[in-house]
Design a protein around this motif. Structure first.
Motif, PDB file in Angstrom:
ATOM      1  N   LEU A   1     -10.137  -0.718   1.238  1.00 51.04           N
ATOM      2  CA  LEU A   1      -9.379  -0.129   0.127  1.00 51.04           C
ATOM      3  C   LEU A   1     -10.069  -0.400  -1.206  1.00 51.04           C
ATOM      4  O   LEU A   1     -10.185   0.464  -2.053  1.00 51.04           O
ATOM      5  CB  LEU A   1      -7.958  -0.684   0.086  1.00 51.04           C
ATOM      6  CG  LEU A   1      -7.057  -0.356   1.278  1.00 51.04           C
ATOM      7  CD1 LEU A   1      -5.679  -0.960   1.063  1.00 51.04           C
ATOM      8  CD2 LEU A   1      -6.944   1.147   1.473  1.00 51.04           C
ATOM      9  N   ASP A   2     -10.462  -1.655  -1.396  1.00 50.93           N
ATOM     10  CA  ASP A   2     -11.177  -2.054  -2.603  1.00 50.93           C
ATOM     11  C   ASP A   2     -12.040  -3.273  -2.268  1.00 50.93           C
ATOM     12  O   ASP A   2     -12.259  -3.565  -1.100  1.00 50.93           O
ATOM     13  CB  ASP A   2     -10.202  -2.341  -3.768  1.00 50.93           C
ATOM     14  CG  ASP A   2      -9.153  -3.396  -3.412  1.00 50.93           C
ATOM     15  OD1 ASP A   2      -9.499  -4.397  -2.747  1.00 50.93           O
ATOM     16  OD2 ASP A   2      -7.984  -3.228  -3.806  1.00 50.93           O
TER      17      ASP A   2
ATOM     18  N   VAL B   1       0.863  -1.189   0.000  1.00 49.67           N
ATOM     19  CA  VAL B   1       0.000   0.000   0.000  1.00 49.67           C
ATOM     20  C   VAL B   1       0.898   1.237   0.000  1.00 49.67           C
ATOM     21  O   VAL B   1       1.824   1.334   0.811  1.00 49.67           O
ATOM     22  CB  VAL B   1      -0.915   0.017   1.241  1.00 49.67           C
ATOM     23  CG1 VAL B   1      -1.804   1.251   1.234  1.00 49.67           C
ATOM     24  CG2 VAL B   1      -1.749  -1.256   1.298  1.00 49.67           C
ATOM     25  N   PRO B   2       0.645   2.208  -0.897  1.00 47.87           N
ATOM     26  CA  PRO B   2       1.471   3.423  -0.933  1.00 47.87           C
ATOM     27  C   PRO B   2       1.437   4.161   0.406  1.00 47.87           C
ATOM     28  O   PRO B   2       0.394   4.229   1.059  1.00 47.87           O
ATOM     29  CB  PRO B   2       0.807   4.269  -2.028  1.00 47.87           C
ATOM     30  CG  PRO B   2       0.060   3.291  -2.876  1.00 47.87           C
ATOM     31  CD  PRO B   2      -0.388   2.207  -1.948  1.00 47.87           C
TER      32      PRO B   2
ATOM     33  N   LYS C   1       1.461   7.271   1.082  1.00 46.30           N
ATOM     34  CA  LYS C   1       0.540   8.410   1.117  1.00 46.30           C
ATOM     35  C   LYS C   1      -0.887   7.979   1.467  1.00 46.30           C
ATOM     36  O   LYS C   1      -1.683   8.778   1.962  1.00 46.30           O
ATOM     37  CB  LYS C   1       0.554   9.164  -0.214  1.00 46.30           C
ATOM     38  CG  LYS C   1       0.065   8.362  -1.408  1.00 46.30           C
ATOM     39  CD  LYS C   1       0.122   9.213  -2.672  1.00 46.30           C
ATOM     40  CE  LYS C   1      -0.412   8.422  -3.879  1.00 46.30           C
ATOM     41  NZ  LYS C   1      -0.390   9.226  -5.118  1.00 46.30           N
ATOM     42  N   GLN C   2      -1.188   6.703   1.212  1.00 49.74           N
ATOM     43  CA  GLN C   2      -2.537   6.199   1.499  1.00 49.74           C
ATOM     44  C   GLN C   2      -2.788   6.040   3.005  1.00 49.74           C
ATOM     45  O   GLN C   2      -3.911   6.149   3.457  1.00 49.74           O
ATOM     46  CB  GLN C   2      -2.766   4.863   0.783  1.00 49.74           C
ATOM     47  CG  GLN C   2      -4.219   4.493   0.655  1.00 49.74           C
ATOM     48  CD  GLN C   2      -4.503   3.692  -0.611  1.00 49.74           C
ATOM     49  OE1 GLN C   2      -3.611   3.373  -1.378  1.00 49.74           O
ATOM     50  NE2 GLN C   2      -5.762   3.375  -0.825  1.00 49.74           N
ATOM     51  N   VAL C   3      -1.721   5.790   3.752  1.00 51.14           N
ATOM     52  CA  VAL C   3      -1.875   5.622   5.206  1.00 51.14           C
ATOM     53  C   VAL C   3      -1.415   6.871   5.973  1.00 51.14           C
ATOM     54  O   VAL C   3      -1.736   7.023   7.150  1.00 51.14           O
ATOM     55  CB  VAL C   3      -1.099   4.381   5.724  1.00 51.14           C
ATOM     56  CG1 VAL C   3      -1.608   3.115   5.080  1.00 51.14           C
ATOM     57  CG2 VAL C   3       0.392   4.525   5.522  1.00 51.14           C
TER      58      VAL C   3
ATOM     59  N   ASP D   1     -10.391   0.428   7.383  1.00 50.67           N
ATOM     60  CA  ASP D   1     -10.746   1.044   6.105  1.00 50.67           C
ATOM     61  C   ASP D   1     -10.777   0.002   4.992  1.00 50.67           C
ATOM     62  O   ASP D   1      -9.898  -0.861   4.919  1.00 50.67           O
ATOM     63  CB  ASP D   1      -9.721   2.121   5.715  1.00 50.67           C
ATOM     64  CG  ASP D   1      -9.802   3.346   6.607  1.00 50.67           C
ATOM     65  OD1 ASP D   1     -10.822   3.506   7.310  1.00 50.67           O
ATOM     66  OD2 ASP D   1      -8.845   4.142   6.599  1.00 50.67           O
TER      67      ASP D   1
ATOM     68  N   LEU E   1      -7.575  -2.273   5.421  1.00 44.01           N
ATOM     69  CA  LEU E   1      -6.490  -1.835   6.300  1.00 44.01           C
ATOM     70  C   LEU E   1      -7.021  -1.697   7.725  1.00 44.01           C
ATOM     71  O   LEU E   1      -8.078  -1.118   7.939  1.00 44.01           O
ATOM     72  CB  LEU E   1      -5.930  -0.479   5.853  1.00 44.01           C
ATOM     73  CG  LEU E   1      -4.937  -0.469   4.691  1.00 44.01           C
ATOM     74  CD1 LEU E   1      -4.500   0.968   4.414  1.00 44.01           C
ATOM     75  CD2 LEU E   1      -3.732  -1.346   4.967  1.00 44.01           C
TER      76      LEU E   1
ATOM     77  N   TYR F   1      -5.891  -0.207  11.392  1.00 44.97           N
ATOM     78  CA  TYR F   1      -4.958   0.638  12.136  1.00 44.97           C
ATOM     79  C   TYR F   1      -5.167   0.396  13.630  1.00 44.97           C
ATOM     80  O   TYR F   1      -6.270   0.578  14.138  1.00 44.97           O
ATOM     81  CB  TYR F   1      -5.210   2.115  11.856  1.00 44.97           C
ATOM     82  CG  TYR F   1      -5.044   2.552  10.418  1.00 44.97           C
ATOM     83  CD1 TYR F   1      -3.879   3.183   9.999  1.00 44.97           C
ATOM     84  CD2 TYR F   1      -6.064   2.365   9.486  1.00 44.97           C
ATOM     85  CE1 TYR F   1      -3.726   3.613   8.689  1.00 44.97           C
ATOM     86  CE2 TYR F   1      -5.923   2.784   8.169  1.00 44.97           C
ATOM     87  CZ  TYR F   1      -4.745   3.401   7.777  1.00 44.97           C
ATOM     88  OH  TYR F   1      -4.600   3.831   6.479  1.00 44.97           O
TER      89      TYR F   1
ATOM     90  N   GLN G   1      -9.399  -5.742  -0.390  1.00 46.82           N
ATOM     91  CA  GLN G   1      -8.342  -5.337   0.539  1.00 46.82           C
ATOM     92  C   GLN G   1      -8.847  -4.370   1.614  1.00 46.82           C
ATOM     93  O   GLN G   1      -9.603  -3.445   1.324  1.00 46.82           O
ATOM     94  CB  GLN G   1      -7.181  -4.693  -0.228  1.00 46.82           C
ATOM     95  CG  GLN G   1      -6.406  -5.687  -1.099  1.00 46.82           C
ATOM     96  CD  GLN G   1      -5.111  -5.112  -1.601  1.00 46.82           C
ATOM     97  OE1 GLN G   1      -5.029  -3.947  -1.983  1.00 46.82           O
ATOM     98  NE2 GLN G   1      -4.070  -5.921  -1.619  1.00 46.82           N
TER      99      GLN G   1
END
Length: 205
Positions: free
Chosen positions: A134-135, A105-106, A108-110, A132, A140, A142, A138
């Motif tokens: 993502l698609d 995952v880039p 900047k995304q996190v 979260d 995430l 935290y 996927q």
């Protein structure tokens, strides 16, 4: 419908109803994700409807239709959350302590979420875990701690039980490495990682 066929249909109906009750219990206990619940509940409900129709109409062939298709265990496994990888960030320095597994995952995304966490930490606000999507596949997760924040990448939506397991491992990680994590700069190569067990288990599944 013969008495024997009717009896078989009643037995199958009871079985499906028991599976629905078990599914509801599993979700209530956090053992399965919401996505798994919806997929399986729809499957069981459709089978129950077909069985009820068979009993009402007297057509026994409908039972074999209800019993066909992909095995439920295969569907459940296909939608089980699997931890692909995770990144551990040091709250004080904002640096990456370690990356475990595959985390593509880039940054900047996190970054935005981590920045929000940092602001809340400075203000001594209570920070809760965050999940979260993502698609389609996927997710995430935290999990903030006193010294570090763990971001875990899942394939499929994680269950509440899986998220609680990450929180438990995170607590153990911070306790085991407290002396090192209290420093301004952290050498990830000297730390112990309870997370390895979780990541390896999920990748193997």
């Amino acid at each position: 419908m013969s008495e024997d066929a009717k009896k078989q249909a009643e037995i199958y109906k009871s079985l499906i109803e028991a599976k629905i009750r078990k599914l509801i219990g599993e979700f209530a206990q956090g053992k399965i994700s919401r996505e798994q619940f919806h997929i399986l509940y729809e499957r069981y409900s459709s089978r129950l409807a077909i069985t009820n129709h068979a009993l009402f109409s007297g057509i026994p062939e409908a039972i074999s239709i209800a019993q066909g298709g992909v095995p439920t265990v295969a569907i459940k496994e296909a939608y089980t959350g699997k931890a692909i990888g995770m990144v551990i960030y040091h709250n004080q320095s904002g640096m990456v302590v370690e990356t475990l597994g595959e985390f593509d995952v880039p940054v900047k995304q996190v970054a935005a979420v981590l920045n929000d966490f940092s602001l809340m930490m400075r203000a001594n606000q209570l920070i809760d875990r965050r999940i979260d999507k993502l698609d389609a596949r996927q997710w995430l997760v935290y999990v903030p701690g006193k010294f570090t924040t763990v971001v875990t990448l899942f394939y499929n939506e994680p269950s509440t039980e899986q998220v609680r397991e990450i929180e438990r491992l995170h607590h153990d990680f911070e306790e085991a490495n407290r002396v090192s994590l209290e420093k301004e700069q952290v050498d990830g190569g000297k730390l112990a990682y309870p997370f390895l067990v979780f990541i390896k288990q999920k990748i193997k599944k």
